[in-house]
Write a protein that holds these residues in place. Structure first.
Motif, short mmCIF file in Angstrom:
data_model
loop_
_atom_site.label_atom_id
_atom_site.label_comp_id
_atom_site.label_asym_id
_atom_site.label_seq_id
_atom_site.Cartn_x
_atom_site.Cartn_y
_atom_site.Cartn_z
N CYS A 328 4.56 -6.75 -8.80
CA CYS A 328 5.58 -7.49 -8.06
C CYS A 328 5.04 -8.08 -6.77
CB CYS A 328 6.78 -6.59 -7.77
SG CYS A 328 6.34 -4.99 -7.07
N TYR A 329 4.01 -7.44 -6.19
CA TYR A 329 3.44 -7.98 -4.95
C TYR A 329 2.77 -9.34 -5.23
CZ TYR A 329 -1.10 -6.26 -6.70
OH TYR A 329 -2.23 -6.03 -7.46
N ILE A 330 2.21 -9.52 -6.42
CA ILE A 330 1.59 -10.79 -6.77
C ILE A 330 2.66 -11.89 -6.84
CG2 ILE A 330 0.29 -12.05 -8.53
CD1 ILE A 330 -1.05 -9.45 -9.31
N ASP A 426 -0.41 -3.39 -1.14
CA ASP A 426 0.23 -3.96 0.04
C ASP A 426 0.21 -5.48 -0.08
OD1 ASP A 426 1.23 -4.49 2.53
OD2 ASP A 426 -0.61 -4.03 3.61
N ALA A 427 1.37 -6.10 -0.01
CA ALA A 427 1.47 -7.56 -0.16
C ALA A 427 0.70 -8.29 0.93
CB ALA A 427 2.94 -7.99 -0.15
N MET A 428 0.65 -7.72 2.14
CA MET A 428 -0.08 -8.38 3.22
C MET A 428 -1.57 -8.40 2.93
SD MET A 428 0.56 -9.93 6.09
CE MET A 428 -0.76 -11.12 6.01
N GLU A 429 -2.10 -7.30 2.42
CA GLU A 429 -3.52 -7.24 2.07
C GLU A 429 -3.83 -8.22 0.94
OE1 GLU A 429 -4.98 -3.36 1.29
OE2 GLU A 429 -4.31 -2.52 3.19
N PHE A 430 -2.91 -8.32 -0.02
CA PHE A 430 -3.15 -9.25 -1.13
C PHE A 430 -3.10 -10.70 -0.65
CE2 PHE A 430 -1.70 -11.80 -4.80
CZ PHE A 430 -2.78 -11.56 -5.64
N LEU A 431 -2.18 -11.00 0.25
CA LEU A 431 -2.11 -12.36 0.81
C LEU A 431 -3.41 -12.70 1.53
CD1 LEU A 431 -0.70 -14.96 1.60
CD2 LEU A 431 0.46 -13.73 3.44
N PHE A 757 10.68 -14.98 3.23
CA PHE A 757 10.28 -13.64 3.64
C PHE A 757 10.13 -12.74 2.42
CE2 PHE A 757 14.90 -13.64 3.77
CZ PHE A 757 15.29 -12.39 3.29
N ILE A 758 9.22 -11.78 2.55
CA ILE A 758 8.92 -10.81 1.50
C ILE A 758 9.43 -9.46 1.95
CG2 ILE A 758 7.08 -9.64 0.23
CD1 ILE A 758 5.41 -12.19 0.51
N SER A 759 10.14 -8.78 1.07
CA SER A 759 10.70 -7.47 1.40
C SER A 759 10.07 -6.40 0.52
CB SER A 759 12.22 -7.46 1.20
OG SER A 759 12.83 -8.51 1.92
N HIS A 760 9.92 -5.23 1.09
CA HIS A 760 9.37 -4.08 0.35
C HIS A 760 10.38 -2.95 0.38
CE1 HIS A 760 7.31 -0.13 0.26
NE2 HIS A 760 6.61 -0.68 -0.70
N MET A 761 10.60 -2.35 -0.77
CA MET A 761 11.44 -1.16 -0.82
C MET A 761 10.61 -0.01 -1.32
SD MET A 761 13.61 -2.89 -3.80
CE MET A 761 13.17 -4.42 -2.98
N GLY A 762 10.72 1.12 -0.67
CA GLY A 762 9.91 2.27 -1.03
C GLY A 762 9.54 3.05 0.22
N SER A 764 6.45 4.19 1.06
CA SER A 764 5.14 3.87 1.61
C SER A 764 4.58 2.68 0.86
CB SER A 764 4.18 5.06 1.49
OG SER A 764 3.61 5.14 0.20
N ILE A 765 3.41 2.17 1.33
CA ILE A 765 2.82 1.00 0.69
C ILE A 765 2.31 1.33 -0.71
CG2 ILE A 765 2.15 -0.13 2.84
CD1 ILE A 765 -0.66 0.97 2.44
N PHE A 766 2.20 2.62 -1.05
CA PHE A 766 1.63 3.00 -2.33
C PHE A 766 2.67 3.04 -3.45
CE2 PHE A 766 -0.89 5.25 0.98
CZ PHE A 766 -2.01 4.45 0.90
N VAL A 767 3.92 2.96 -3.11
CA VAL A 767 4.98 2.99 -4.11
C VAL A 767 6.02 1.93 -3.77
CG1 VAL A 767 4.71 5.46 -4.59
CG2 VAL A 767 6.32 4.73 -2.84
N GLY A 768 6.90 1.64 -4.69
CA GLY A 768 8.02 0.76 -4.38
C GLY A 768 7.99 -0.54 -5.14
N HIS A 769 8.66 -1.53 -4.57
CA HIS A 769 8.86 -2.81 -5.26
C HIS A 769 8.99 -3.91 -4.22
CE1 HIS A 769 10.03 -5.48 -8.47
NE2 HIS A 769 11.17 -5.77 -7.88
#
Length: 809
Positions: A328-330, A426-431, A757-762, A764-769
């Motif tokens: 989902c981060y992609i 982490d979406a920021m690291e992927f960006l 904007f990108i939102s993260h639920m979870g 920590s950065i290691f889990v979630g959506h």
């Protein structure tokens, strides 16, 4: 057949090392299920959609293709012979973090395959026993071969996230099992004390079947299994319904108070007559239940707007991406990136030129080609055609199937220790990673990522002399601090946490909505603009002295990326996410951050000919980090590489680099005076990887030398130094210094409006959506994997990454 014979020299049978691309077109997202099917070249085994197969044939001279056409037909209920499985796979993805097949429609597939000869598209339906042997063998080999994309997915799944790493139970090897004659049937289980038929646990000592723990929201069991352990001390239990045919299942050790691995599980189950070969997974694992529970406890409903009626959107720019398992981060990053005009112009508007000029042998390994493919998939509308009427009985996956980013993910993740896996990222690291790859593949042309770049001005004010020093650096996103101590509703949060703890202790549900800390945006901005005290060398004082460091922006980019620093370390030293609400503005004025350089009345610190001293390593900071459980040498590195500026910056370095292969290796202080003639042999694989990104052999060698042949660090190093590579090489060889190439910045007024904007639920950065919201034509659109809908209540206050565009008027 005569037409076919003239092409025998260009027909091959796939061998062991050949990659067969029979799932998807190299240039588009056409598949065998597309209306025109997929054409697989019988020489190179590359797959092509109808639009691209003729140009490919003309360019290469390869004319014989296996045409794959698959028609999906829905199965009526009476034809479903097998009982419906409740759970099919574990992944944080579609529909709330894991995508069950329960209650989904079943399909059967009709295969219509043929051999096609270009340019006339002469078609020979299959099977056909009159086909020459070489053609028969080639077709059979392609059909039998594992597809290249499937193999890539399997390889990525080897590191897939499984919630947490489980340890082998100390009871596994010598578990006592009673010979009491208990035999467990393959289905029809119920708790022996309360007749519950779900969340059942089989005790591996005596075969007792009892229900599990009660959850805070009232779901789960009635605690009978754990109460039984308190009486008997029989340590291991397996969750019925999670047993798979390969002998895996949820095993809990009451004695060790944790989920564990039982290497002897097959034998332990056989003791009670259970044959794992005939078992079927029908229950959610504990990890899946944890995901389910977290969905209720997290900001899930706010971020996905799951409590509202969302109207699906179709057409150009409204195509989603299927979740491949934690991908989902992609989707979120690429959807946002392809709203930026420079990326649209480079990879969508000019895609035909890029595709026509491609001369390589494998398009799946070309970054520009795959970026064009993703751009066309998301923006063309070809894979998001609006139905005449929306059939409410249809699954959303039928209405909005989305495109699969598997080929793209395989390419951008190649060689990367994290992005090559199916773990959540982490979406920021992927960006950042995608922007680096874009810059690397922009040699000889304009980098579309220039629109994000800006120049940062760090001003140091010497406390001993009052003189100042300026240091400038390029950056492409602005991290905003999140001062938790400045929350304006601390009392309400504390009261909520107390009620939550009380409910947990009583094992009761907490029906009220979550109360999260509220921090005003202006407070975050003020924190960013405030001076920071650091210890650094003063040329005026001749020693290290306290200095005020003031950070400002010399230039303001056309598009500004803001990252809220919402992640930190919890009291148990585990990475966590701050559960906060920040009132991010839709209109933003950053004039307060404007840097003006040297001002009247200010005096620069004197230049010194001596090289700057290596920063002293503050042992107290090292000790603080080491007490958190990090390796001593890693802590020394963190303090050294952050210039001895404090525990917070050192901790940030630790969080960024804890995945490095040499994270715990000893700190080696390089001799800056060493010449470039010392004995160094670069890693050839590393050279090839860096040179494939567009760098010269000398530049790649320098990067590997500076990072001791560590490929991942070399890639980071070469990207961060790409504007001064020529001057560094000249210095190494003793030649005349070459002025470093200055980055290209866009600049203008510091006034912006929010565009995505990108939102993260979870937790920590290691889990979630991840989901993203994008403003198009004045309305907010939510992109949640393959589902694209008009947003009703965009959660502006709960985002993680924000994209602002400059206001032109």
């Amino acid at each position: 057949m005569e037409e076919l014979r003239q092409h025998f020299g260009r027909i091959r049978v796939p061998q062991g090392g050949d990659k067969v691309y029979k799932d998807e077109c190299m240039f588009s997202f056409d598949t065998p299920e597309s209306e025109t099917g997929l054409y697989v070249c019988l020489k190179t085994f590359l797959g092509w959609g109808k639009e691209y197969v003729s140009p490919y044939s003309q360019r290469t001279g390869n004319c014989v293709f296996l045409h794959l056409r698959r028609i999906k037909k829905e199965l009526p209920p009476e034809k479903e012979m097998e009982p419906e499985k409740k759970i099919a796979r574990l992944a944080i993805g579609v529909e709330g973090g894991f995508n069950p097949d329960a209650n989904k429609k079943r399909y059967e597939y009709e295969e219509h395959n043929s051999v096609v000869i270009l340019p006339a598209f002469t078609t020979i339906p299959l099977p056909n026993p009159e086909l020459p042997e070489i053609v028969q063998q080639s077709v059979a080999g392609v059909l039998k071969a594992e597809s290249a994309l499937h193999l890539a997915e399997v390889e990525a799944a080897a590191g897939a996230w499984d919630g947490e790493v489980r340890q082998v139970s100390k009871h596994s090897a010598n578990l006592v099992q009673l010979d009491n004659g208990v035999k467990v049937p393959p289905r029809g289980w119920k708790c022996e004390q309360c007749d519950k038929t779900d969340n059942l646990w089989l005790n591996l000592t005596d075969g007792k079947i009892l229900c599990g723990r009660r959850q805070l929201d009232g779901s789960g069991g009635n605690n009978h299994a754990v109460e039984y352990y308190e009486k008997t001390k029989y340590p291991l239990a397996v969750k019925l319904g999670t047993i798979t045919q390969d002998g895996n299942a949820d095993v809990y050790s009451y004695d060790e108070d944790d989920m564990v691995l039982d290497p002897n599980l097959v034998k332990h189950l056989a003791h009670f007559g259970i044959n794992v070969k005939v078992m079927e997974k029908t229950e959610k694992t504990m990890l899946e239940l944890e995901i389910d529970y977290n969905q209720r406890a997290w900001e899930w409903s706010r971020l996905t707007e799951s409590g509202t009626k969302l109207v699906p959107k179709f057409g150009p720019g409204f195509t989603g991406m299927r979740n491949l398992g934690n991908s989902c981060y992609i989707n979120s990053v690429m959807q946002v990136l392809f709203t930026v005009p420079s990326f649209v112009e480079r990879f969508y508007d000019r895609r035909q030129t890029i595709l026509e000029n491609y001369q390589g042998s494998n398009p799946s390994e070309d970054f520009s080609v795959q970026m064009c493919k993703v751009a066309a998939g998301l923006l063309s509308g070809r894979y998001s055609e609006s139905p005449n009427t929306i059939d409410k009985t249809k699954d959303v996956d039928d209405l909005q199937p989305g495109i699969s980013p598997l080929m793209f993910r395989t390419l951008v993740g190649k060689g990367h220790p994290e992005f090559s896996t199916k773990k959540q990222q982490d979406a920021m690291e992927f960006l950042e990673h995608v922007l680096k790859m874009t810059a690397c593949n922009s040699v000889g042309t304009t980098d579309p990522g220039n629109c994000f770049k800006f120049e940062v001005e760090d001003k140091f004010v010497c406390s001993a002399s009052g003189k100042v020093r300026f240091v400038t650096r390029p950056d492409q996103y602005l991290p905003f601090p999140v001062p938790m101590e400045e929350a304006i509703n601390k009392e309400e949060v504390a009261a909520y946490q107390a009620r939550k703890a009380e409910a947990q202790a009583a094992q009761k549900a907490l029906p009220e909505e979550q109360v999260r800390a509220k921090i005003p945006f202006d407070v975050c901005l003020s924190k960013l603009a405030s001076p920071e005290e650091v210890m650094t060398q003063s040329s005026a004082a001749g020693k290290e002295v306290p200095m005020h460091k003031i950070t400002r922006l010399r230039t303001f980019p056309d598009y500004l990326i803001i990252q809220l620093v919402k992640f930190g370390i919890g009291q148990d030293w585990v990475p966590m996410k701050y559960d906060i609400s920040i009132d991010m503005p839709e209109s933003l004025d950053l004039s307060v951050l404007k840097g003006f350089g040297l001002q009247p009345g200010e005096e620069l610190l004197p230049e010194t000919s001596e090289p700057p001293k290596e920063p002293q390593i503050n042992i107290e900071i090292v000790q603080q980090l080491a007490e958190m459980g990090f390796p001593w040498e890693a802590c020394r590195k963190a303090v050294h590489f952050t210039g001895n500026t404090g525990s917070e910056s050192a901790m940030n370095w630790v969080m960024e680099h804890m995945g490095d292969a040499d994270f715990a290796d000893p700190l080696v202080l390089e001799d800056k005076k060493s010449s470039g003639n010392d004995n160094f042999t670069p890693n050839e694989e590393g050279l090839g990887m860096l040179m494939s990104m567009g760098f010269t052999r000398d530049q790649a060698t320098l990067a590997l030398k500076e990072t001791s042949n560590n490929l991942e660090r070399a890639a980071d190093w070469i990207f961060s130094h790409q504007h001064e590579l020529d001057s560094l090489l000249a210095a190494q060889s003793g030649a005349a210094a070459v002025p470093p190439q200055k980055p290209t910045y866009t600049d203008g007024p510091p006034k912006y409006e929010l565009s995505a904007f990108i939102s993260h639920m979870g937790t920590s950065i290691f889990v979630g959506h991840y989901v993203c919201h994008i403003k198009k034509d004045g309305e907010w659109i939510i992109y949640n994997d393959n589902k694209v809908s008009k947003s009703v209540d965009p959660p502006l206050d709960l985002g993680y990454i924000y994209l602002y565009k400059r206001v032109t008027n």
